[in-house]
Design an enzyme around this catalytic site. Structure first.
Site, PDB file in Angstrom:
ATOM      1  CD  GLU A  87      18.577 -21.281  52.961  1.00 40.26           C
ATOM      2  OE1 GLU A  87      18.952 -22.346  53.475  1.00 40.26           O
ATOM      3  OE2 GLU A  87      18.626 -20.188  53.552  1.00 40.26           O
ATOM      4  CG  ASP A  88      14.978 -24.381  51.915  1.00 44.81           C
ATOM      5  OD1 ASP A  88      16.103 -24.456  51.407  1.00 44.81           O
ATOM      6  OD2 ASP A  88      14.786 -24.404  53.140  1.00 44.81           O
TER       7      ASP A  88
END
Length: 740
Positions: free
Chosen positions: A76-77
């Site tokens: 996600e990051d």
């Protein structure tokens, strides 16, 4: 910062044969790809995955779960994709991380819709591997512990989501310790003023309460020993702030009236007979409070919780609660499903990790998979979110069919919920109910032990009114579906009649236009509808004007040639403006997004004021009726989503005074009315009316009608009243529900 070796040591303590190299590789991978990233606090981002992994190790989960905790944000990051992660750590970890990763392509949706879709993804991922939800809870717990670094509006949003979704999930899984911490952290950030006020009140009493608890514990210990009842521990506690706040709000009582403000807990050896022996000793020492005894050992809660609860009257009339449970029951009450299998495993001195993990998975699935079943048919994001929240409430009511079958329901459930719990067809054809042999209204709340008989008729159908008093997602979704289908069919018929009527104004045959499916399909597509019926339903709801449909059907040139209303248009515009002005809204008070010149009225049931979140509902004969989003009638209105329109307060709205009623619940003491009116006057607010009465239980009820400009003004008034000594609660009053 937490050290990776400390995490590994915790894992090895529970899993001597664990693959610790997997955890070390996950740590290095996470450190590499999160390098250079920082959190809102300014700390290195790696602090977060390490903390999540540590929480999972404390929960005694396996090395795969702990490694996933270290890796849960890399997709996600960071620039890592799922395939790269799968190549490095295998399918199992990739599947878990994918279940925890937010959906990337939904940024065009509202915050609420994004939240719903990401939760839907997590719920569905649980069906493949139940550990997803435990890792997500650990992630949320650490985020809540460090939430003070975020912006106030983001803190409020995350805290509300925690209270409504994640704390109930922890409760459903029996994880009492995690649920408690999540609730108190969310309460502190969502209602900071009320948190500080209550905290100060409890802290001022704490020395006295703890002294009382020590005396109670000593008395229990002496009497258990005297009666030869074995015990391993006697604990004492002061009620948690969030739990206390909820009770004060719900029951509108003072802190002195709370029976379980303090509680003692007796923990016995692992034989439930000792619990009942201890209970008899407690009732010999102190007088029990009638109807305050609960036997969660004889009938355990769905989330595995077991304990005896009794409230008694101590010295000087001080009520307090006593909880009695075995060591195993206590451990499960604190840790929930993660402890259920591990505790038994430790007792047996067995290290069959795979077997224990499989039992954990089965237990979580049994508790949470009903959420998937109840919500999988719900397509709309907001409906899904609402259904999920409803189904997360603890199922604490046990009722029986006349044949003796046990039906579990949420607190507050009614015979309609009971009917749908038996079978959808029973709910759809329900006409009445008997509880314990007596006919009762369908809105009657079912209590523990009730025998409920549902009366049916094959020709009966659900009523929209049922939505005001059902509590289960299954019942709500079935009723909504039936009502929406019925109202859609009616709206299509109305749409046909309106279009025929409009066509006749142009001296055209409406029936021929309805038969011209090819051109009507073209017009429907222009409006974004896939079918002609969708267009007709929209006309019937009042959302699409038949005159505008005729304009698209005929084309600009022919429409201008045949238009019978052209000369009257300016007069109509003036008329609408005059009506709006007459009803007190002004031209710019409320803006309807995407639609001009529609009549607007504020709903009498909730009387929305400037600054509140509002929503519009198209009502035949009344134009658009504007409700507060929190209005109790919105549950029934949301069935017909095609009649909902987006509305908002105009930016340059002219300030106008609006009358609002509030109810103040107080202690019965001299000078309360004077103190409240003085507090209102101090912030320069006019009072139109004030009436006071005293109830049978000795509380004061003061109804005040105020003149306010907007929601901020009202909030200041309520805050000022709450600061008056002796005030228990303040709430805004709405008018009786109106038909729209």
């Amino acid at each position: 910062m937490i050290r990776i070796e400390d995490i590994i040591a915790k894992v090895v303590r529970n899993y001597p044969n664990a693959d610790v190299n997997l955890i070390r590789r996950a740590y290095l991978f996470s450190a590499l790809h999160h390098r250079g990233q920082t959190r809102a606090s300014g700390e290195p981002y790696l602090v977060h995955p390490l903390a999540v992994a540590d929480i999972l190790a404390e929960m005694r989960l396996d090395e795969v779960s702990v490694a996933t905790g270290l890796l849960h944000d890399v997709v996600e990051d960071t620039l890592v994709d799922l395939e790269t992660l799968r190549a490095s750590f295998g399918d199992e970890i990739a599947l878990l991380v994918d279940g925890l990763t937010k959906i990337a392509h939904i940024s065009n949706l509202s915050k609420e819709e994004q939240q719903a879709e990401n939760l839907r993804k997590m719920v569905l991922a649980m069906t493949t591997d139940a550990r997803v939800v435990l890792i997500k809870l650990a992630d949320r717990l650490h985020n809540m512990r460090t939430i003070e670094y975020l912006r106030p509006e983001k803190r409020a949003r995350i805290s509300r989501e925690t209270l409504e979704i994640y704390a109930p999930i922890a409760h459903r899984l029996g994880m009492g310790k995690m649920r408690s911490e999540l609730e108190d952290l969310a309460f502190k950030n969502l209602y900071p003023d009320e948190y500080k006020k209550l905290e100060a009140e409890v802290e001022s009493r704490r020395p006295e309460l703890e002294k009382m608890l020590e005396k109670i514990k000593l008395t229990i210990e002496e009497n258990l020993k005297k009666n030869d009842v074995p015990f391993t521990q006697i604990q004492g506690r002061v009620k948690r702030l969030y739990s206390l706040w909820r009770k004060l709000k719900k029951r509108k009582i003072t802190i002195n009236e709370v029976y379980d403000l303090i509680a003692a807990r007796i923990i016995t050896p692992n034989d439930k007979k000792y619990c009942y022996l201890a209970l008899s000793v407690i009732h010999d020492i102190w007088t029990p409070v009638p109807e305050r005894f609960k036997d969660w050992i004889g009938m355990p809660r769905e989330n595995l919780y077991q304990s005896l609860h009794t409230s008694v009257i101590g010295e000087n009339g001080q009520p307090f609660e006593v909880q009695i449970r075995t060591e195993e029951m206590h451990y499960i009450a604190e840790e929930g499903v993660a402890a259920h299998w591990k505790y038994k495993e430790n007792l047996l001195k067995s290290k069959e990790d795979d077997k224990g993990l499989e039992e954990l998975r089965r237990t979580i699935e049994r508790l949470l998979l009903p959420l998937v079943e109840e919500t999988k048919e719900v397509k709309d994001s907001k409906e899904f979110l609402e259904s999920l929240k409803l189904d997360l409430y603890p199922k604490d009511v046990y009722a029986f069919t006349p044949m003796g079958k046990i039906i579990r329901l949420p607190r507050g459930a009614t015979p309609i919920d009971f009917a749908y719990a038996i079978h959808s067809e029973v709910g759809d054809t329900c006409t009445g109910a008997k509880i314990n042999g007596r006919i009762v209204p369908l809105r009657t709340e079912i209590k523990n032990g009730d025998v409920v008989e549902i009366l049916t008729n094959p020709s009966a159908h659900p009523s929209p009114d049922w939505l005001n008093y059902v509590t289960t997602a299954k019942a709500r979704n079935r009723i909504r579906h039936w009502v929406a289908e019925k109202q859609r069919a009616e709206s299509i018929e109305i749409g046909k009649k309106l279009l025929i009527s409009e066509a006749e104004k142009f001296r055209l045959s409406g029936k021929k236009i309805l038969a011209d499916e090819e051109n009507l399909k073209r017009v429907a597509n222009d409006y974004g509808f896939g079918r002609v019926d969708d267009l007709l339903a929209s006309i019937g709801y009042g959302k699409t004007l038949p005159r505008n449909v005729m304009a698209k059907y005929l084309g600009a040139e022919k429409f201008a040639e045949l238009d019978p209303e052209k000369k009257k248009e300016s007069a109509i515009q003036s008329g609408i403006k005059a009506v709006k002005k007459f009803i007190g809204l002004g031209d710019e008070a409320i803006v309807v997004k995407g639609v001009d010149n529609l009549l607007l009225t504020r709903a009498r049931c909730c009387n929305p004021i400037v600054g509140e979140e509002i929503i519009g509902y198209i009502s035949l004969g009344k134009g658009i009726v504007v409700h507060n989003k929190e209005c109790k009638n919105m549950k029934a209105l949301m069935v017909n989503k095609e009649r909902i329109v987006e509305v908002e307060w105009a930016k340059d709205i002219r300030q106008q005074v609006q009358a609002v009623k509030i109810m103040v619940v107080t202690e019965n003491r001299t000078g309360m009315l004077a103190g409240i009116t003085s507090a209102i006057a101090d912030i320069k607010t006019s009072i139109r009316d004030a009436r006071a009465r005293v109830s049978r239980d000795g509380r004061g009820f003061i109804e005040v009608t105020l003149e306010v400009f907007d929601k901020k003004h009202l909030d200041r008034v309520i805050s000022a009243i709450k600061s008056v000594s002796g005030v228990i609660d303040v709430e805004r009053l709405n008018n009786s529900a109106s038909k729209v």
